[in-house]
Write a protein that holds these residues in place. Sequence first.
Motif, PDB file in Angstrom:
ATOM      1  N   ALA A   1      48.188  37.992  33.484  1.00 24.58           N
ATOM      2  CA  ALA A   1      47.409  38.358  34.673  1.00 24.58           C
ATOM      3  C   ALA A   1      47.277  37.118  35.550  1.00 24.58           C
ATOM      4  O   ALA A   1      46.873  36.049  35.081  1.00 24.58           O
ATOM      5  CB  ALA A   1      46.025  38.882  34.279  1.00 24.58           C
ATOM      6  N   SER A   2      47.652  37.263  36.815  1.00 28.74           N
ATOM      7  CA  SER A   2      47.586  36.132  37.731  1.00 28.74           C
ATOM      8  C   SER A   2      46.158  35.955  38.249  1.00 28.74           C
ATOM      9  O   SER A   2      45.287  36.806  38.045  1.00 28.74           O
ATOM     10  CB  SER A   2      48.538  36.352  38.906  1.00 28.74           C
ATOM     11  OG  SER A   2      48.022  37.360  39.781  1.00 28.74           O
ATOM     12  N   GLY A   3      45.949  34.856  38.927  1.00 31.45           N
ATOM     13  CA  GLY A   3      44.691  34.680  39.617  1.00 31.45           C
ATOM     14  C   GLY A   3      44.687  35.475  40.914  1.00 31.45           C
ATOM     15  O   GLY A   3      45.729  35.969  41.365  1.00 31.45           O
ATOM     16  N   ALA A   4      43.506  35.623  41.511  1.00 38.24           N
ATOM     17  CA  ALA A   4      43.404  36.373  42.759  1.00 38.24           C
ATOM     18  C   ALA A   4      44.144  35.641  43.878  1.00 38.24           C
ATOM     19  O   ALA A   4      43.989  34.428  44.056  1.00 38.24           O
ATOM     20  CB  ALA A   4      41.938  36.571  43.130  1.00 38.24           C
ATOM     21  N   ALA A   5      44.953  36.375  44.612  1.00 39.92           N
ATOM     22  CA  ALA A   5      45.724  35.783  45.710  1.00 39.92           C
ATOM     23  C   ALA A   5      44.780  35.373  46.840  1.00 39.92           C
ATOM     24  O   ALA A   5      43.860  36.122  47.179  1.00 39.92           O
ATOM     25  CB  ALA A   5      46.756  36.773  46.222  1.00 39.92           C
ATOM     26  N   PRO A   6      44.968  34.190  47.429  1.00 44.01           N
ATOM     27  CA  PRO A   6      44.106  33.751  48.533  1.00 44.01           C
ATOM     28  C   PRO A   6      44.175  34.734  49.702  1.00 44.01           C
ATOM     29  O   PRO A   6      45.239  35.199  50.085  1.00 44.01           O
ATOM     30  CB  PRO A   6      44.695  32.389  48.934  1.00 44.01           C
ATOM     31  CG  PRO A   6      45.460  31.932  47.731  1.00 44.01           C
ATOM     32  CD  PRO A   6      45.986  33.179  47.084  1.00 44.01           C
ATOM     33  N   GLY A   7      43.023  35.042  50.252  1.00 41.78           N
ATOM     34  CA  GLY A   7      42.966  35.934  51.411  1.00 41.78           C
ATOM     35  C   GLY A   7      42.845  37.394  51.049  1.00 41.78           C
ATOM     36  O   GLY A   7      41.988  38.098  51.566  1.00 41.78           O
TER      37      GLY A   7
ATOM     38  N   GLU B   1      38.672  45.550  44.212  1.00 37.69           N
ATOM     39  CA  GLU B   1      37.786  46.577  43.660  1.00 37.69           C
ATOM     40  C   GLU B   1      38.399  47.283  42.452  1.00 37.69           C
ATOM     41  O   GLU B   1      37.716  48.039  41.748  1.00 37.69           O
ATOM     42  CB  GLU B   1      37.431  47.609  44.726  1.00 37.69           C
ATOM     43  CG  GLU B   1      38.594  48.430  45.257  1.00 37.69           C
ATOM     44  CD  GLU B   1      39.291  47.774  46.433  1.00 37.69           C
ATOM     45  OE1 GLU B   1      40.062  48.467  47.124  1.00 37.69           O
ATOM     46  OE2 GLU B   1      39.056  46.569  46.658  1.00 37.69           O
ATOM     47  N   GLN B   2      39.682  47.044  42.181  1.00 31.84           N
ATOM     48  CA  GLN B   2      40.340  47.672  41.035  1.00 31.84           C
ATOM     49  C   GLN B   2      40.430  46.751  39.824  1.00 31.84           C
ATOM     50  O   GLN B   2      40.802  47.190  38.736  1.00 31.84           O
ATOM     51  CB  GLN B   2      41.760  48.118  41.427  1.00 31.84           C
ATOM     52  CG  GLN B   2      41.802  49.177  42.517  1.00 31.84           C
ATOM     53  CD  GLN B   2      43.220  49.454  42.993  1.00 31.84           C
ATOM     54  OE1 GLN B   2      44.101  48.602  42.910  1.00 31.84           O
ATOM     55  NE2 GLN B   2      43.443  50.665  43.495  1.00 31.84           N
ATOM     56  N   VAL B   3      40.102  45.491  40.010  1.00 32.57           N
ATOM     57  CA  VAL B   3      40.188  44.525  38.915  1.00 32.57           C
ATOM     58  C   VAL B   3      38.973  44.674  38.010  1.00 32.57           C
ATOM     59  O   VAL B   3      37.831  44.610  38.481  1.00 32.57           O
ATOM     60  CB  VAL B   3      40.270  43.090  39.461  1.00 32.57           C
ATOM     61  CG1 VAL B   3      40.327  42.085  38.310  1.00 32.57           C
ATOM     62  CG2 VAL B   3      41.467  42.928  40.370  1.00 32.57           C
ATOM     63  N   PRO B   4      39.155  44.871  36.709  1.00 34.26           N
ATOM     64  CA  PRO B   4      38.004  44.986  35.803  1.00 34.26           C
ATOM     65  C   PRO B   4      37.178  43.698  35.778  1.00 34.26           C
ATOM     66  O   PRO B   4      37.722  42.600  35.960  1.00 34.26           O
ATOM     67  CB  PRO B   4      38.654  45.248  34.440  1.00 34.26           C
ATOM     68  CG  PRO B   4      40.040  45.712  34.742  1.00 34.26           C
ATOM     69  CD  PRO B   4      40.434  45.035  36.012  1.00 34.26           C
TER      70      PRO B   4
END
Length: 236
Positions: free
Chosen positions: A193-199, A147-150
Motif C-alpha cells: 500500500a502506497s502513501g497518500a498521493a500529494p494533492g 474516503e475509501q481508505v480504511p
Amino acid sequence: MSNTQVRTDTSPNGLPQQGQVARAVTPPRVSARRRRPGVIALSLALVAAGGAGVAVLLLQVGHRTEVVTVARDVQVGQVLTEADLRTASVALDPAVKAVRASALEQVVGKRAAVELKPGSLLSDSQVTSEVLVKPGEQLVPIGLKPEQVPATALVPGQKVLLVHVPAQGATDAAKDSDASSGPETVKGRVVKASGAAPGTGVVVVDVATSATDGPTAAAWVSAGTLRLVLAAADGR
C-alpha cells in the motif's frame, strides 16, 4: 602569640596611674556551630542517589548490542542481499525486537514484507520467506480515494475482499438483482500500500488475486465500481 590583652588605667594626661594593677582581658568566647544530624543524613542520601544514577547511566551507555540495520531502500517483495543490510552496535531497549547481527546470514535471501528505509533497525516481522505474489496469482493495482481508505493501516499479507458495487445510474432491475443475490466479491491479499498521493490523497493498493479473478477485478477498477473491504483475520 597569646590572645590575652593587658589593659592599664591611664591618667587624664595619658600616663599610667600609680598603683593601678593591669588586668587581663578575657577573649570573647566563640560558640561552635551546632550540627544537625538530619541535614547530614539528607546530604549523604543525595550524594548516594546521585552516584547510583551515574552508575546506572554508565551501565546503559556501556551495554551495546550488535544488530542488523537497513543500508538502502528495499521495496516490498524484493529479495534481501548482503548489500541491502549492515550491522551496527547500539544501546538497545529490551522492548525493541531487532534482528541480531549473528542472524544476518539467516535474513539474506528472504523477501521484504514491508518497504525498508535506510538507517532503520530490521525486525523479524519485516521479512518473509513467502513469495508475495505466488504462482497462479495476479497483481491488481487499486486506487482508493481518501474516503475509501480504511482507518486501519493496510499492511502486506492482510486479507481483503474486492466488492463490485452498482455503477451510478444503474437500472432498478440490476439493483434488484444485486439485492437478491448479493454483490459479487473477489478474495485478495494486500501486497503493498502506497502513501497518500500529494494533492489528491489517493492511495494505491497492490492486491494479489487468483489468476481467474484478476481480470474481473481489473475491469471493476476500470469502471470505478470496485470497493475494498477488510476481511476477518481468518480470511472470511
